[in-house]
Design an enzyme around this catalytic site. Structure first.
Site, PDB file in Angstrom:
ATOM      1  N   GLU A 146      44.594 -16.900  73.751  1.00  0.00           N
ATOM      2  CA  GLU A 146      44.498 -15.472  73.420  1.00  0.00           C
ATOM      3  C   GLU A 146      45.601 -15.195  72.408  1.00  0.00           C
ATOM      4  O   GLU A 146      46.782 -15.186  72.768  1.00  0.00           O
ATOM      5  CB  GLU A 146      44.673 -14.620  74.676  1.00  0.00           C
TER       6      GLU A 146
ATOM      7  N   CYS B  82      48.651  -6.983  70.966  1.00  0.00           N
ATOM      8  CA  CYS B  82      47.767  -7.904  70.231  1.00  0.00           C
ATOM      9  C   CYS B  82      46.651  -7.127  69.555  1.00  0.00           C
ATOM     10  O   CYS B  82      46.222  -7.464  68.469  1.00  0.00           O
ATOM     11  CB  CYS B  82      47.201  -8.960  71.163  1.00  0.00           C
TER      12      CYS B  82
HETATM   13  P1  NAD Z   1      54.783 -16.995  70.924  1.00  0.00           P
HETATM   14  O1  NAD Z   1      53.671 -17.831  70.390  1.00  0.00           O
HETATM   15  O2  NAD Z   1      56.058 -16.963  70.200  1.00  0.00           O
HETATM   16  O3  NAD Z   1      55.132 -17.450  72.420  1.00  0.00           O
HETATM   17  C1  NAD Z   1      54.171 -17.478  73.450  1.00  0.00           C
HETATM   18  C2  NAD Z   1      54.621 -18.449  74.529  1.00  0.00           C
HETATM   19  O4  NAD Z   1      54.603 -19.780  74.012  1.00  0.00           O
HETATM   20  C3  NAD Z   1      56.033 -18.207  75.040  1.00  0.00           C
HETATM   21  O5  NAD Z   1      56.046 -18.387  76.442  1.00  0.00           O
HETATM   22  C4  NAD Z   1      56.836 -19.306  74.339  1.00  0.00           C
HETATM   23  O6  NAD Z   1      57.990 -19.690  75.026  1.00  0.00           O
HETATM   24  C5  NAD Z   1      55.832 -20.430  74.307  1.00  0.00           C
HETATM   25  N1  NAD Z   1      56.061 -21.441  73.262  1.00  0.00           N
HETATM   26  C6  NAD Z   1      56.714 -21.271  72.081  1.00  0.00           C
HETATM   27  N2  NAD Z   1      56.706 -22.433  71.373  1.00  0.00           N
HETATM   28  C7  NAD Z   1      56.018 -23.333  72.141  1.00  0.00           C
HETATM   29  C8  NAD Z   1      55.657 -24.698  71.957  1.00  0.00           C
HETATM   30  N3  NAD Z   1      55.988 -25.366  70.849  1.00  0.00           N
HETATM   31  N4  NAD Z   1      54.945 -25.320  72.917  1.00  0.00           N
HETATM   32  C9  NAD Z   1      54.567 -24.655  74.050  1.00  0.00           C
HETATM   33  N5  NAD Z   1      54.895 -23.361  74.286  1.00  0.00           N
HETATM   34  C10 NAD Z   1      55.610 -22.713  73.331  1.00  0.00           C
HETATM   35  O7  NAD Z   1      54.177 -15.521  71.095  1.00  0.00           O
HETATM   36  P2  NAD Z   1      54.920 -14.192  71.622  1.00  0.00           P
HETATM   37  O8  NAD Z   1      55.896 -13.751  70.597  1.00  0.00           O
HETATM   38  O9  NAD Z   1      55.375 -14.351  73.011  1.00  0.00           O
HETATM   39  O10 NAD Z   1      53.709 -13.166  71.636  1.00  0.00           O
HETATM   40  C11 NAD Z   1      53.304 -12.444  70.526  1.00  0.00           C
HETATM   41  C12 NAD Z   1      51.961 -12.932  70.035  1.00  0.00           C
HETATM   42  O11 NAD Z   1      51.033 -12.950  71.114  1.00  0.00           O
HETATM   43  C13 NAD Z   1      51.349 -12.005  69.007  1.00  0.00           C
HETATM   44  O12 NAD Z   1      50.768 -12.772  67.993  1.00  0.00           O
HETATM   45  C14 NAD Z   1      50.289 -11.251  69.818  1.00  0.00           C
HETATM   46  O13 NAD Z   1      49.259 -10.715  69.028  1.00  0.00           O
HETATM   47  C15 NAD Z   1      49.818 -12.313  70.752  1.00  0.00           C
HETATM   48  N6  NAD Z   1      49.173 -11.762  71.953  1.00  0.00           N
HETATM   49  C16 NAD Z   1      47.818 -11.914  72.111  1.00  0.00           C
HETATM   50  C17 NAD Z   1      47.168 -11.354  73.211  1.00  0.00           C
HETATM   51  C18 NAD Z   1      45.679 -11.465  73.396  1.00  0.00           C
HETATM   52  O14 NAD Z   1      45.216 -11.119  74.469  1.00  0.00           O
HETATM   53  N7  NAD Z   1      44.916 -11.904  72.413  1.00  0.00           N
HETATM   54  C19 NAD Z   1      47.916 -10.663  74.157  1.00  0.00           C
HETATM   55  C20 NAD Z   1      49.293 -10.532  73.973  1.00  0.00           C
HETATM   56  C21 NAD Z   1      49.905 -11.097  72.863  1.00  0.00           C
END
Ligand code: NAD
Length: 454
Positions: A226, A261
């Site tokens: 997502e 999001c």
């Molecule tokens: P992010 O991708 O920075 O982090 C998400 C998660 O991934 C965190 O728990 C982080 O620690 C982990 N992570 C980071 N690097 C990783 C790696 N290399 N391997 C495995 N895990 C790793 O995203 P964020 O800043 O937490 O969230 C914001 C983003 O999420 C925005 O783009 C937003 O649009 C999206 N989002 C989407 C939805 C949806 O339902 N479509 C909902 C909420 C947020």
């Protein structure tokens, strides 16, 4: 790991980060516990989640306070998120038994046939910080109801909330060898990718999601993503009440400090109503109260992460350099906290990052369009495909536009909303797979086909 309050930039708490070894231990613990959990009748699992549902209400004040402290979300919106989390959990509780029950396909004759839905096993849930209850619940509640063990990694920017979630689930009767939290940053997420789990359920950015999908592809286990969006809102020239549309659009842009999001990230307005829309929007944006999110009446708090403000200011600069005009806001606020004024830009086009790259903040560009065809072309000009909204008096006219858009969700006369009964899914760079609705219950189980002769 230090948990920083984005309003004060002070440390709220220090949390012990997991290590590669402790993550592995948690995985083995879940491997042991999951079969027993899966062997329970679904009603027993539902009973545990019922208690979790009640605890969410009983503890709402402390949960909301923590969420606001670690994310900067205005306090009322933290309460709203908890209410939303409860109603989402309620929907899943009310529908799980039906969609997890075995299904008879042929009940008579020499060979009878049925489908039994079995859990995937132990799944990893790597989660985002912006709505930690909502995006978490989309995954771990149906996963648990379906009989899975869950290795849950909240975002490093929502760890305290994640710890509350773990505490409440355990207090509700979900065994410790069925649900375990992994505390840490991206590295901890990477350790989860090394483990032989039976599914990956990720919420976060396209960049991280895409790299996770690549890294685990060889395992051939379900991967759901997502991801982000660049969601458009289109205002047709036949709208009845422009002030009402402006209020809805502004809320869609700035709610949760713009960090949703499915936030409205770009607006297209037909010529006839364009000037009225821009005037009303800039005026209303000017009335937003920016400040301490814990204080009653605050509309916009700080951005949650350091660095995000600079990212947004750079998007604004890029747009202005290419000819855009800032009609309101867009300045960083002096002093402590990652505060910035919401920004409204006009004379924008798709050469500007503001109109094509996910902003994830309270900024928006408003572009003039001459007709529906031009609006459709611009709305579709994106790598993302999460949601799109159309405001019009005529459903027929709006539907003709909505049908042409390659997004998981479309809205007529509303925006920036999610419903538990409808599938939540992104297309293209907005994701893979879905949560919520009956499909989001079935996403955590696998069908086994029974051929029964005799
Ligand atoms: P992010 O991708 O920075 O982090 C998400 C998660 O991934 C965190 O728990 C982080 O620690 C982990 N992570 C980071 N690097 C990783 C790696 N290399 N391997 C495995 N895990 C790793 O995203 P964020 O800043 O937490 O969230 C914001 C983003 O999420 C925005 O783009 C937003 O649009 C999206 N989002 C989407 C939805 C949806 O339902 N479509 C909902 C909420 C947020």
């Amino acid at each position: 790991m230090q948990i920083i309050n984005p309003t004060t930039e002070k440390i709220i708490e220090e949390v012990i980060e997991d290590t590669e070894a402790s993550v592995r231990e948690k995985y083995f613990l879940l491997r042991k516990g999951q079969p027993e959990w899966a062997a329970l009748k679904v009603d027993a699992r539902i009973a545990c989640i019922e208690r979790f549902y009640e605890l969410l209400e009983a503890e709402a004040p402390v949960l909301a306070e923590t969420l606001t402290a670690e994310s900067g979300k205005p306090l009322q919106q933290s309460f709203n998120e908890l209410n939303g989390a409860r109603s989402r959990t309620r929907w899943l509780l009310d529908h799980a038994a039906r969609w997890l029950a075995e299904e008879w396909v042929i009940t008579e004759g020499t060979t009878r046939e049925k489908i039994v839905y079995e859990p995937l096993g132990v799944v990893a849930n790597i989660s985002a910080w912006n709505y930690p209850y909502l995006v978490g619940i989309n995954v771990f509640i149906p996963a648990l109801l379906g009989g899975n063990g869950v290795l849950y990694k909240p975002s490093e920017y929502a760890t305290l909330t994640g710890l509350h979630i773990q505490r409440l689930l355990h207090a509700a009767g979900v065994p410790a060898n069925v649900f375990q939290l992994v505390a840490g940053k991206g590295k901890a997420g990477e350790w989860l990718l090394q483990l032989p789990v039976n599914g990956y359920f990720f919420t976060g950015s396209y960049r991280t999601g895409q790299s996770i999908a690549e890294k685990v592809a060889g395992k051939l286990v379900p991967v759901q993503l997502e991801l982000g969006g660049k969601d458009p809102l289109y205002v047709m020239d036949d709208v009845e009440d422009i002030e009402k549309v402006v209020a809805a659009a502004l809320e869609g842009v700035v709610y949760n400090n713009g960090q949703s999001c499915c936030a409205v990230e770009r607006i297209y307005v037909q010529e006839k109503v364009y000037d009225a829309f821009v005037d009303a929007y800039a005026k209303l944006a000017g009335k937003l109260v920016i400040g301490d999110p814990a204080r009653e009446g605050t509309d916009v708090g700080p951005l949650s992460r350091p660095g995000q403000r600079e990212f947004l200011l750079a998007q604004i600069r890029d747009a202005v350099d290419k000819g855009a005009r800032l009609v309101y806001g867009g300045k960083a606020l002096e002093g402590k906290g990652y505060f910035m004024q919401p920004a409204v830009l006009v004379d924008v086009d798709h050469t500007m990052k503001l109109m094509t790259e996910e902003s994830f903040g309270p900024v928006v560009g408003i572009q003039r369009v001459k007709d529906d065809a031009e609006a459709v072309a611009l709305m579709a000009d994106t790598e993302y495909g999460l949601t799109a909204a159309v405001y019009s008096r005529s459903y027929e006219r709006a539907e003709a536009v909505m049908r042409q858009l390659n997004t998981g969700t479309v809205y007529w006369n509303c925006c920036d909303r999610v419903s538990a009964g409808l599938p939540w899914s992104g297309r293209k760079h907005s994701g893979l797979g879905m949560t919520l609705s009956y499909q989001g219950i079935r996403a955590f189980v696998q069908p086994k086909a029974y051929h029964i002769r005799g």
